[in-house]
Motif scaffolding. Structure first.
Motif, PDB file in Angstrom:
ATOM      1  N   HIS A   1      11.960   8.018  17.022  1.00  0.00           N
ATOM      2  CA  HIS A   1      13.302   7.973  17.587  1.00  0.00           C
ATOM      3  C   HIS A   1      13.721   6.556  17.955  1.00  0.00           C
ATOM      4  N   LEU A   2      15.026   6.304  17.892  1.00  0.00           N
ATOM      5  CA  LEU A   2      15.576   5.008  18.278  1.00  0.00           C
ATOM      6  C   LEU A   2      15.898   4.928  19.765  1.00  0.00           C
ATOM      7  N   PHE A   3      15.972   6.057  20.453  1.00  0.00           N
ATOM      8  CA  PHE A   3      16.089   6.010  21.906  1.00  0.00           C
ATOM      9  C   PHE A   3      15.287   7.157  22.502  1.00  0.00           C
TER      10      PHE A   3
ATOM     11  N   ASP B   1       0.844  -1.190   0.000  1.00  0.00           N
ATOM     12  CA  ASP B   1       0.000   0.000   0.000  1.00  0.00           C
ATOM     13  C   ASP B   1       0.884   1.247   0.000  1.00  0.00           C
ATOM     14  N   PRO B   2       0.561   2.268  -0.770  1.00  0.00           N
ATOM     15  CA  PRO B   2       1.396   3.486  -0.791  1.00  0.00           C
ATOM     16  C   PRO B   2       1.470   4.201   0.553  1.00  0.00           C
ATOM     17  N   ASP B   3       0.511   3.929   1.453  1.00  0.00           N
ATOM     18  CA  ASP B   3       0.521   4.546   2.780  1.00  0.00           C
ATOM     19  C   ASP B   3       1.350   3.757   3.796  1.00  0.00           C
ATOM     20  N   TYR B   4       1.880   2.617   3.391  1.00  0.00           N
ATOM     21  CA  TYR B   4       2.601   1.732   4.313  1.00  0.00           C
ATOM     22  C   TYR B   4       3.968   2.320   4.662  1.00  0.00           C
ATOM     23  N   THR B   5       4.285   2.366   5.943  1.00  0.00           N
ATOM     24  CA  THR B   5       5.596   2.839   6.409  1.00  0.00           C
ATOM     25  C   THR B   5       6.149   1.837   7.425  1.00  0.00           C
ATOM     26  N   THR B   6       7.458   1.677   7.455  1.00  0.00           N
ATOM     27  CA  THR B   6       8.059   0.775   8.431  1.00  0.00           C
ATOM     28  C   THR B   6       9.451   1.254   8.805  1.00  0.00           C
ATOM     29  N   GLN B   7       9.815   1.006  10.057  1.00  0.00           N
ATOM     30  CA  GLN B   7      11.139   1.375  10.559  1.00  0.00           C
ATOM     31  C   GLN B   7      11.436   0.514  11.780  1.00  0.00           C
ATOM     32  N   LEU B   8      12.600  -0.111  11.809  1.00  0.00           N
ATOM     33  CA  LEU B   8      13.012  -0.876  12.979  1.00  0.00           C
ATOM     34  C   LEU B   8      13.198   0.083  14.140  1.00  0.00           C
ATOM     35  N   ASP B   9      12.600  -0.256  15.277  1.00  0.00           N
ATOM     36  CA  ASP B   9      12.838   0.591  16.445  1.00  0.00           C
ATOM     37  C   ASP B   9      13.739  -0.127  17.442  1.00  0.00           C
ATOM     38  N   SER B  10      13.933   0.459  18.603  1.00  0.00           N
ATOM     39  CA  SER B  10      14.905  -0.084  19.557  1.00  0.00           C
ATOM     40  C   SER B  10      14.258  -0.739  20.764  1.00  0.00           C
ATOM     41  N   TRP B  11      12.975  -1.032  20.668  1.00  0.00           N
ATOM     42  CA  TRP B  11      12.292  -1.748  21.745  1.00  0.00           C
ATOM     43  C   TRP B  11      12.653  -3.226  21.660  1.00  0.00           C
TER      44      TRP B  11
END
Length: 549
Positions: free
Chosen positions: A535-537, A285-295
């Motif tokens: 943020h990652l932290f 989907d064009p609205d799809y976003t993803t990013q690895l976080d630090s949890w």
């Protein structure tokens, strides 16, 4: 057995997915957030706010909210670089690394029009270390001169190593050089509090949105403890109010992915967090976003309940639990949202070797294995050594949507691998879970830890013997020794790095805690929202720089 579980999970997921898809079919993801006259967006969080008192907050939901409305000395930009907040510049650090001089902006204002001064930081920090106050995050100030002795009742709060050179110059003195201390100053526990206002409110301070002062990009509205909805309204007295063109951010707590997607498609959310089948369905989907976080999501293993030893005082029992879990199944079959299996307690892509730049997780390696046969052997030996034939465990987790499927899989995996084990699952609201954790009223607890600052110790220190966050009675002389050794190596970052890697190896070998997966921040989000920062932290979500097209 594993295949049978997969089929069951898929069948259980089909009906709600069909219902969502049928309701979504005729809805596009157009920019519905532009329909109102003011510039507003509708966002979701997965946790309630437990406290808006920056010195008393402990959970992610509270820290996220505090960061929207109160600003500390330093902020993080979109790439997690440290940038000035109330400060005008990065601190001037003395040659011996002990003294930090921080100049403050003269145009930083509280929402009542009064100036933010160095005294507001001194009051807030002294309050955190005051033993009568009992802040759960006082450990973040341990590096400041006299902080630990004050917390332990041996010195007065006025002896904390922080002074106001004048209204707009803060001077901080440390016990010893700490390379990451500027990073610590980005965290909400070190945010300012207006003393006159807080003391006037007394016990009502921070209990609802009407008993707070704000100096950040927004003001909190329509919140009191237990609310599932609230607003962030633009703070016209914020020194950098032009960094966002939003007037209002509407927040609601949504823990169910099915509901989140429905709300998004109906125009009632402008960002919907995804997991499981929904993440798989919307990946293109064009609205799809993803990013690895630090949890890092992990299982705490309690070695004592009401001061009575559990089976987990036996190292082999802890190791058996760790080896009975197929982490790849969780991230690929249950979550399927770009989360990653993790085999250590420090997150991947979080911090690099000070000399080579190599990621800590990569250099430390995979320290836990999925090995059913070895798990069975260790468990059998643990039962024999403890004189038990059957073990009943209480397994707790928060009531977030994905935790139902995850805990059911973990229950299945452990019961079917480890003979004589029976597990009872309880999914609880975040506040109730935290209370049970603090009181050690659990056997196994699925939780998550996120970094307060950018250093491996933000994860590793949680399991030190004296840590406020060590709720599972894990005690290791070797582990504590390595953490103490690392403290003394601040001027030798390479040796310190290797010492921390050794410490993680000890923690994982002893199965003091069981890492499961590192989560990704995966969502559908309107394409006309620019500047949403993850943020990652520290607190992950920041709305203060959003520009709505």
């Amino acid at each position: 057995m594993k295949t049978g579980f997969k089929k069951m999970a898929i069948l259980l997921g089909i009906l709600p997915l069909i219902l969502v898809l049928s309701s979504c079919k005729n809805n596009d993801s157009g920019n519905r957030n532009q329909e109102s006259a003011s510039k507003e967006i509708k966002m979701m969080e997965i946790n309630e706010i437990s406290s808006m008192d920056s010195g008393n907050a402990l959970d992610g939901g509270s820290f996220i909210a505090i960061t929207q409305v109160i600003e500390g000395l330093y902020n993080l930009d979109a790439d997690d670089n440290i940038i000035p907040g109330v400060a005008t510049d990065l601190p001037e650090i003395s040659k011996d690394g002990l003294t930090y001089t921080v100049p403050l902006k003269k145009d930083a204002k509280w929402s009542d029009g009064s100036s933010v001064t160095a005294k507001d930081f001194i009051y807030a920090w002294r309050r955190v270390v005051n033993p009568k106050y009992g802040s759960p995050s006082s450990f973040l100030l341990f590096d400041i001169k006299n902080a630990e002795e004050i917390i332990n009742g041996h010195k007065k709060i006025e002896e904390l190593g922080v002074q106001a050179k004048d209204d707009h110059t803060l001077v901080v003195t440390l016990e010893q050089p700490v390379a990451y201390f500027t990073s610590v100053m980005t965290f909400p526990t070190l945010f300012p509090i207006n003393q006159a206002y807080a003391e006037k409110q007394g016990r009502s301070y921070g209990l609802d949105s009407d008993h707070l002062l704000y100096n950040g990009p927004y003001k909190l509205k329509e919140w009191k403890h237990g609310n599932q909805k609230w607003q962030y309204q633009k703070n016209d007295l914020y020194w950098n109010k032009k960094q966002s063109n939003l007037d209002v951010v509407n927040i609601q707590v949504v823990k169910d992915t099915n509901l989140a997607v429905n709300l998004y498609q109906n125009g009632d959310l402008d960002r919907a967090v995804l997991s499981g089948e929904f993440a798989r369905q919307y990946k293109n989907d064009p609205d799809y976003t993803t990013q690895l976080d630090s949890w890092v999501h992990l299982i705490e293993i309690n070695q004592k309940r009401k001061d009575i030893a559990t089976i987990f005082e036996n190292k082999k029992a802890r190791q058996a639990i760790a080896m009975a879990i197929d982490r790849e199944h969780i991230v690929n079959e249950i979550l399927n949202n770009d989360s990653q299996a993790i085999y250590g307690v420090v997150a991947a892509e979080f911090i690099g070797n000070p000399k080579t730049g190599e990621d800590f997780r990569a250099e430390s390696g995979n320290l836990v294995a999925y090995d059913q046969e070895k798990a069975k052997k260790l468990w059998t030996e643990a039962l024999k050594e403890t004189g038990q034939t059957e073990v009943h465990l209480d397994f707790l987790a928060s009531d977030q949507d994905e935790n139902k499927a995850i805990t059911e899989y973990l229950q299945y995996a452990m019961e079917n691998t480890l003979q004589g084990l029976k597990i009872n699952i309880s999914l609880l609201p975040e506040k109730s879970l935290m209370d049970r954790e603090e009181n050690q009223a659990f056997d196994l607890l699925l939780t998550r830890i996120g970094p307060d600052f950018q250093d491996p110790t933000t994860y590793l220190n949680n399991y030190a013997e004296e840590s406020f966050k060590n709720h599972s009675s894990y005690i290791s002389k070797d582990y504590n020794h390595l953490l103490e050794k690392a403290k003394k190596l601040s001027t030798d970052p390479v040796k310190r790095w290797q010492t921390l890697i050794e410490a993680e190896h000890v923690l994982m070998d002893e199965a003091g805690v069981i890492p499961v997966y590192q989560s990704a921040n995966t969502a559908l989000m309107r394409q006309n929202i620019n500047g949403m920062i993850h943020h990652l932290f520290g607190p992950p979500n920041y709305y203060g720089k959003i520009m709505l097209k």
